[in-house]
Design a protein around this motif. Structure first.
Motif, PDB file in Angstrom:
ATOM      1  N   HIS A 304       0.940  -0.962   0.142  1.00 30.73           N
ATOM      2  CA  HIS A 304       0.272   0.178   0.053  1.00 30.73           C
ATOM      3  C   HIS A 304       1.325   1.370  -0.456  1.00 30.73           C
ATOM      4  CE1 HIS A 304      -4.199  -1.523   1.369  1.00 30.73           C
ATOM      5  NE2 HIS A 304      -3.349  -2.933   1.693  1.00 30.73           N
ATOM      6  N   GLU A 305       0.259   1.785  -1.092  1.00 28.42           N
ATOM      7  CA  GLU A 305       1.356   3.374  -0.943  1.00 28.42           C
ATOM      8  C   GLU A 305       0.260   4.762  -0.703  1.00 28.42           C
ATOM      9  OE1 GLU A 305       4.236   3.602  -4.349  1.00 28.42           O
ATOM     10  OE2 GLU A 305       2.286   3.022  -5.630  1.00 28.42           O
ATOM     11  N   VAL A 306       0.489   5.506  -0.128  1.00 25.71           N
ATOM     12  CA  VAL A 306      -0.081   7.255  -0.099  1.00 25.71           C
ATOM     13  C   VAL A 306       0.395   8.455  -0.366  1.00 25.71           C
ATOM     14  CG1 VAL A 306      -2.267   8.150   1.024  1.00 25.71           C
ATOM     15  CG2 VAL A 306      -2.261   5.526   1.508  1.00 25.71           C
ATOM     16  N   TYR A 307       0.640   8.943  -1.199  1.00 18.60           N
ATOM     17  CA  TYR A 307       0.942  10.314  -1.177  1.00 18.60           C
ATOM     18  C   TYR A 307      -0.494  11.391  -1.379  1.00 18.60           C
ATOM     19  CZ  TYR A 307       4.440   7.354  -3.082  1.00 18.60           C
ATOM     20  OH  TYR A 307       5.490   5.807  -3.088  1.00 18.60           O
ATOM     21  N   MET A 308       0.427  12.579  -0.950  1.00 19.67           N
ATOM     22  CA  MET A 308      -0.263  13.558  -1.048  1.00 19.67           C
ATOM     23  C   MET A 308       0.523  15.345  -1.746  1.00 19.67           C
ATOM     24  SD  MET A 308      -2.179  15.843   1.434  1.00 19.67           S
ATOM     25  CE  MET A 308      -0.773  16.671   2.950  1.00 19.67           C
ATOM     26  N   SER A 309      -0.293  15.681  -2.094  1.00 24.72           N
ATOM     27  CA  SER A 309       0.589  17.005  -2.727  1.00 24.72           C
ATOM     28  C   SER A 309      -0.190  17.811  -2.455  1.00 24.72           C
ATOM     29  CB  SER A 309       0.551  16.639  -4.321  1.00 24.72           C
ATOM     30  OG  SER A 309       1.429  18.091  -5.028  1.00 24.72           O
ATOM     31  N   ARG A 310       0.382  19.562  -2.257  1.00 25.21           N
ATOM     32  CA  ARG A 310      -0.506  20.634  -1.884  1.00 25.21           C
ATOM     33  C   ARG A 310       0.635  21.756  -2.864  1.00 25.21           C
ATOM     34  NH1 ARG A 310       1.130  21.042   4.385  1.00 25.21           N
ATOM     35  NH2 ARG A 310       2.961  20.508   3.625  1.00 25.21           N
ATOM     36  N   GLY A 311      -0.722  22.326  -3.482  1.00 22.17           N
ATOM     37  CA  GLY A 311       0.107  23.322  -3.889  1.00 22.17           C
ATOM     38  C   GLY A 311      -0.481  22.901  -5.585  1.00 22.17           C
ATOM     39  N   SER A 312      -0.108  23.739  -6.867  1.00 23.43           N
ATOM     40  CA  SER A 312       0.288  23.101  -7.816  1.00 23.43           C
ATOM     41  C   SER A 312       1.291  22.566  -8.180  1.00 23.43           C
ATOM     42  CB  SER A 312      -0.335  24.306  -8.706  1.00 23.43           C
ATOM     43  OG  SER A 312       0.794  26.032  -8.625  1.00 23.43           O
ATOM     44  N   LYS A 313       2.387  22.780  -7.894  1.00 26.50           N
ATOM     45  CA  LYS A 313       3.562  22.739  -8.132  1.00 26.50           C
ATOM     46  C   LYS A 313       4.717  21.754  -7.286  1.00 26.50           C
ATOM     47  CE  LYS A 313       4.927  26.355 -11.168  1.00 26.50           C
ATOM     48  NZ  LYS A 313       5.395  27.229 -11.449  1.00 26.50           N
ATOM     49  N   GLU A 314       4.206  21.139  -6.047  1.00 30.12           N
ATOM     50  CA  GLU A 314       4.628  20.564  -4.913  1.00 30.12           C
ATOM     51  C   GLU A 314       5.003  19.284  -5.959  1.00 30.12           C
ATOM     52  OE1 GLU A 314       4.209  20.046  -0.424  1.00 30.12           O
ATOM     53  OE2 GLU A 314       3.925  22.364  -1.183  1.00 30.12           O
ATOM     54  N   ASN A 315       5.894  18.607  -5.145  1.00 28.73           N
ATOM     55  CA  ASN A 315       5.647  17.525  -5.256  1.00 28.73           C
ATOM     56  C   ASN A 315       5.007  16.315  -4.820  1.00 28.73           C
ATOM     57  OD1 ASN A 315       8.230  17.931  -7.702  1.00 28.73           O
ATOM     58  ND2 ASN A 315       9.320  17.574  -5.864  1.00 28.73           N
ATOM     59  N   TRP A 316       4.888  15.020  -5.424  1.00 35.09           N
ATOM     60  CA  TRP A 316       4.722  14.310  -4.241  1.00 35.09           C
ATOM     61  C   TRP A 316       5.064  13.498  -2.637  1.00 35.09           C
ATOM     62  CZ3 TRP A 316      -0.601  13.076  -5.050  1.00 35.09           C
ATOM     63  CH2 TRP A 316      -1.395  12.713  -6.467  1.00 35.09           C
ATOM     64  N   MET A 317       4.024  13.698  -1.405  1.00 41.30           N
ATOM     65  CA  MET A 317       4.981  13.663  -0.437  1.00 41.30           C
ATOM     66  C   MET A 317       4.746  11.744   0.460  1.00 41.30           C
ATOM     67  SD  MET A 317       3.581  15.555   3.687  1.00 41.30           S
ATOM     68  CE  MET A 317       3.574  17.604   2.481  1.00 41.30           C
ATOM     69  N   PRO A 318       4.820  11.649   0.519  1.00 39.81           N
ATOM     70  CA  PRO A 318       4.339  10.077   1.109  1.00 39.81           C
ATOM     71  C   PRO A 318       3.795  10.160   2.585  1.00 39.81           C
ATOM     72  CG  PRO A 318       6.956  10.016   1.502  1.00 39.81           C
ATOM     73  CD  PRO A 318       6.869  11.826   0.805  1.00 39.81           C
ATOM     74  N   ILE A 319       2.829   9.566   2.480  1.00 43.67           N
ATOM     75  CA  ILE A 319       2.016   9.703   3.268  1.00 43.67           C
ATOM     76  C   ILE A 319       1.882   7.982   4.189  1.00 43.67           C
ATOM     77  CG2 ILE A 319      -0.708   9.927   4.460  1.00 43.67           C
ATOM     78  CD1 ILE A 319       0.754  13.075   3.445  1.00 43.67           C
ATOM     79  N   GLN A 320       2.349   7.368   3.542  1.00 48.78           N
ATOM     80  CA  GLN A 320       1.821   5.300   4.136  1.00 48.78           C
ATOM     81  C   GLN A 320       2.149   4.572   3.652  1.00 48.78           C
ATOM     82  OE1 GLN A 320       1.540   4.012   6.909  1.00 48.78           O
ATOM     83  NE2 GLN A 320       0.471   2.177   6.942  1.00 48.78           N
ATOM     84  N   LEU A 321       3.544   3.863   3.761  1.00 43.23           N
ATOM     85  CA  LEU A 321       3.738   3.042   2.793  1.00 43.23           C
ATOM     86  C   LEU A 321       4.269   2.158   3.464  1.00 43.23           C
ATOM     87  CD1 LEU A 321       7.250   5.207   1.590  1.00 43.23           C
ATOM     88  CD2 LEU A 321       5.173   4.877   0.526  1.00 43.23           C
ATOM     89  N   ALA A 322       3.522   0.882   3.473  1.00 43.08           N
ATOM     90  CA  ALA A 322       3.291  -0.336   3.858  1.00 43.08           C
ATOM     91  C   ALA A 322       3.642  -2.172   3.316  1.00 43.08           C
ATOM     92  CB  ALA A 322       2.204  -0.879   4.349  1.00 43.08           C
ATOM     93  N   GLU A 323       4.740  -2.651   3.338  1.00 37.15           N
ATOM     94  CA  GLU A 323       5.524  -3.496   2.634  1.00 37.15           C
ATOM     95  C   GLU A 323       4.481  -4.666   2.707  1.00 37.15           C
ATOM     96  OE1 GLU A 323       9.116  -4.768   3.097  1.00 37.15           O
ATOM     97  OE2 GLU A 323       9.617  -2.980   2.495  1.00 37.15           O
ATOM     98  N   SER A 324       3.958  -5.673   1.895  1.00 37.33           N
ATOM     99  CA  SER A 324       3.197  -6.881   2.097  1.00 37.33           C
ATOM    100  C   SER A 324       3.498  -7.733   3.012  1.00 37.33           C
ATOM    101  CB  SER A 324       2.455  -7.355   0.291  1.00 37.33           C
ATOM    102  OG  SER A 324       1.589  -8.287   0.280  1.00 37.33           O
ATOM    103  N   LYS A 325       3.185  -8.565   2.825  1.00 37.06           N
ATOM    104  CA  LYS A 325       3.389  -9.275   4.306  1.00 37.06           C
ATOM    105  C   LYS A 325       3.065 -10.259   3.327  1.00 37.06           C
ATOM    106  CE  LYS A 325       3.197  -7.482   8.595  1.00 37.06           C
ATOM    107  NZ  LYS A 325       2.846  -6.850  10.162  1.00 37.06           N
ATOM    108  N   GLY A 326       2.232 -10.641   2.474  1.00 39.34           N
ATOM    109  CA  GLY A 326       1.634 -12.428   1.125  1.00 39.34           C
ATOM    110  C   GLY A 326       0.393 -11.780   1.453  1.00 39.34           C
ATOM    111  N   LEU A 327       0.018 -12.331   0.313  1.00 37.33           N
ATOM    112  CA  LEU A 327      -1.769 -12.419   0.092  1.00 37.33           C
ATOM    113  C   LEU A 327      -2.431 -13.312   0.405  1.00 37.33           C
ATOM    114  CD1 LEU A 327      -1.584 -13.384  -4.294  1.00 37.33           C
ATOM    115  CD2 LEU A 327      -1.511 -11.027  -3.106  1.00 37.33           C
TER     116      LEU A 327
END
Length: 345
Positions: A304-327
């Motif tokens: 799972h990966e969640v990103y956010m950007s504020r403003g018209s030119k701002e880059n993506w900011m990582p909010i939540q990055l979670a690795e899989s533990k298996g299907l």
């Protein structure tokens, strides 16, 4: 969230400023997500940064990180940092765990028993992990020197007119083995990548954009689902399909003229075989002055990966990055991962 500035005045001059952010205690709670109404207070002075949070029921200890580096393990619900730069922003993260049997969630005890059985039967897991809820609370704190400017000397903050939010689920591996070992669809095609806001391969992707500078402050919503492809044991193609979009839903939440939010729910399954769905839930509030508060919970598979950007030119900011533990961790009997990310700038 409420921001306060406390100024100590001597002989008509301001000699000390304390910046404080906190929120009111919520009598009504969301049992599904215990972090949604968790009260967290942040105090910033020139000498220290103090984080204080409402205790999570039945949690024994908390691990505190700053910009990804481990700081301390605390058994109380507060942490004080004395060594920091006044000209640097920081992200503090508080990690904790709780046995599913102690959860506030409905039917948690019976679910805990099933999760323990799952951990015993699943060769790539264990019964403790399968029956353990994980909590992650992150706070972005702006440069202390900026927060500690006296109110009458501060320049008016520029409004944030554009907000972008992206939530992607994906399979890191090139080939993914079906947890059902007797199935004809022995392998699934993975997305063969790591965390990347612009990653091309994905299982699902949701994009949300909030525009404050247009009439009625429109909130736009797009959703994409990647193709599911299966192969037999010899890695020969068997079938392919795209899952239904019906399980991805967005509800706009209007809190006031300068504060808009949304509720995003996601439940998307495998269109080729009978399997658990990818489930997650996100609640967000974005204020026009740039303050945000986002909470969510999700299965512990796939990535799972969640990103956010504020403003018209701002880059993506990582909010939540979670690795899989298996299907197999998409099963409804395993514990959730809960997260929250907010800012004080």
């Amino acid at each position: 969230m409420y921001n306060y500035s406390i100024e100590q005045v001597e002989n008509g001059e301001i000699v000390r400023v304390i910046a404080l952010q906190t929120s009111a205690y919520a009598e009504q709670r969301n049992i599904e997500n215990p972090l949604q109404f968790l009260v967290m207070s942040t105090i910033v002075t020139k000498m220290k940064i103090v984080l204080s949070w409402e205790e999570i029921s039945k949690v024994d200890e908390y691990n505190v990180y700053r910009n990804g580096d481990f700081m301390a393990t605390v058994k109380t619900n507060h942490f004080t940092d004395y060594k920091f730069s006044l000209d640097e922003s920081y992200v503090y993260t508080i990690l904790s765990k709780r046995a599913l049997a102690k959860s506030e969630e409905t039917l948690s005890k019976s679910k805990s028993v099933l999760a323990t059985v799952f951990g015993v039967l699943n060769p790539v897991s264990n019964k403790e992990k399968a029956a353990t809820e994980e909590f992650k609370v992150s706070k972005l704190i702006g440069k202390p020197n900026t927060l500690l400017i006296p109110v009458l000397e501060k320049q008016r903050r520029t409004n944030v007119n554009r907000w972008k939010f992206r939530y992607t689920t994906f399979l890191k591996e090139k080939w993914v083995i079906n947890p059902n070992i007797v199935a004809m669809d022995h392998y699934f095609k993975g997305d063969d990548r790591n965390f990347d806001p612009e990653g091309k391969g994905f299982r699902t992707r949701v994009d949300i954009e909030l525009t404050y500078d247009k009439p009625k402050t429109p909130l736009t919503f797009t959703k994409e689902i990647g193709q599911t492809v299966s192969y037999n044991r010899a890695k020969r193609f068997r079938q392919k399909a795209v899952a239904s979009y019906d399980g991805i839903k967005l509800v706009r939440l209007d809190h006031g003229e300068q504060e808009v939010g949304f509720l995003l729910t996601h439940s998307v399954g495998n269109p080729l075989v009978k399997a658990p769905e990818i489930d997650y839930d996100v609640r967000a509030v974005m204020q026009r002055d740039g303050t945000f508060d986002i909470t969510g919970f999700h299965d512990q598979a796939p990535h799972h990966e969640v990103y956010m950007s504020r403003g018209s030119k701002e880059n993506w900011m990582p909010i939540q990055l979670a690795e899989s533990k298996g299907l197999a961790w998409m099963s409804e009997i395993t514990a959730w991962q809960y997260w929250r990310y907010s800012n004080f700038e």
